[in-house]
Write a protein that holds these residues in place. Structure first.
Motif, mmCIF file in Angstrom:
data_model
loop_
_atom_site.group_PDB
_atom_site.id
_atom_site.type_symbol
_atom_site.label_atom_id
_atom_site.label_comp_id
_atom_site.label_asym_id
_atom_site.label_seq_id
_atom_site.Cartn_x
_atom_site.Cartn_y
_atom_site.Cartn_z
ATOM 1 N N LEU A 101 0.437 -0.937 0.133
ATOM 2 C CA LEU A 101 0.291 -0.345 0.006
ATOM 3 C C LEU A 101 0.355 1.948 -0.220
ATOM 4 O O LEU A 101 1.731 1.130 0.671
ATOM 5 C CB LEU A 101 -1.080 0.076 1.634
ATOM 6 N N LYS A 102 0.305 2.386 -0.898
ATOM 7 C CA LYS A 102 0.789 4.026 -0.684
ATOM 8 C C LYS A 102 0.281 4.263 -0.696
ATOM 9 O O LYS A 102 -1.339 4.514 -0.420
ATOM 10 C CB LYS A 102 1.272 3.791 -2.221
ATOM 11 N N PRO A 103 0.835 5.197 0.452
ATOM 12 C CA PRO A 103 -0.361 7.027 0.918
ATOM 13 C C PRO A 103 -1.512 7.512 -0.309
ATOM 14 O O PRO A 103 -2.310 7.407 0.310
ATOM 15 C CB PRO A 103 0.824 7.897 0.510
ATOM 16 N N GLU A 104 -0.839 7.128 -1.241
ATOM 17 C CA GLU A 104 -2.256 7.994 -2.388
ATOM 18 C C GLU A 104 -2.742 6.285 -2.319
ATOM 19 O O GLU A 104 -3.922 6.595 -3.184
ATOM 20 C CB GLU A 104 -1.141 8.058 -4.135
ATOM 21 N N ASP A 105 -2.969 5.420 -1.934
ATOM 22 C CA ASP A 105 -4.255 4.819 -2.002
ATOM 23 C C ASP A 105 -5.036 4.801 -0.709
ATOM 24 O O ASP A 105 -6.427 4.651 -0.648
ATOM 25 C CB ASP A 105 -3.205 3.157 -1.803
ATOM 26 N N THR A 106 -4.431 6.046 0.071
ATOM 27 C CA THR A 106 -6.036 5.996 1.087
ATOM 28 C C THR A 106 -6.804 6.844 0.250
ATOM 29 O O THR A 106 -6.789 7.827 -0.527
ATOM 30 C CB THR A 106 -5.219 7.025 2.285
ATOM 31 N N ALA A 107 -7.804 6.627 0.672
ATOM 32 C CA ALA A 107 -9.559 6.878 0.333
ATOM 33 C C ALA A 107 -10.690 5.923 0.827
ATOM 34 O O ALA A 107 -10.241 4.578 2.060
ATOM 35 C CB ALA A 107 -9.498 6.207 -1.480
#
Length: 122
Positions: free
Chosen positions: A86-92
């Motif tokens: 997981l990457k920070p840009e997967d936050t949702a």
């Protein structure tokens, strides 16, 4: 009618993993194509992954290909999304949806869950 309930979201460090589940009510789950979508603050809802009625066909957004895996268990009326690296840009907020076509277009899905928050911290 199909009711969908997501679970499994949470806070994880970047590089970690989470497994989302979406449980469906009713006796017709196996007739529906299932999809996962996500929506980050200030952004439009976007397609993440989809799976055909039998599970024989899957489709992924380029941004998650090779890291996320969608699967389903028709005996348990459940669809899953395994999320690795997981990457920070997967936050949702992640939503599951049921429809009649394997498509990336949200408007083609008829039923939606309430969503579950996924946060990947850097």
């Amino acid at each position: 009618q199909v009711q969908l309930v997501e679970s499994g979201g949470g806070l994880v460090q970047a590089g970690g993993s989470l497994r989302l589940s979406c449980a469906a009510s009713g006796h017709t789950f196996s007739r529906y194509t299932m999809g996962w979508f996500r929506q980050a603050p200030g952004k439009e809802r976007e397609f993440v992954a989809g799976i055909s009625t039998s599970g024989g066909r899957t489709y992924y957004a380029d941004s998650v290909k090779g890291r996320f895996t969608i699967s389903r268990d028709n005996a348990k009326n459940t669809v899953y999304l395994q999320m690795n690296s997981l990457k920070p840009e997967d936050t949702a907020v992640y939503y599951c949806a049921a429809g009649n076509q394997l498509t990336v277009v949200a408007g083609w899905y008829d039923y939606w869950g309430q969503g579950t928050q996924v946060t990947a911290s850097s």
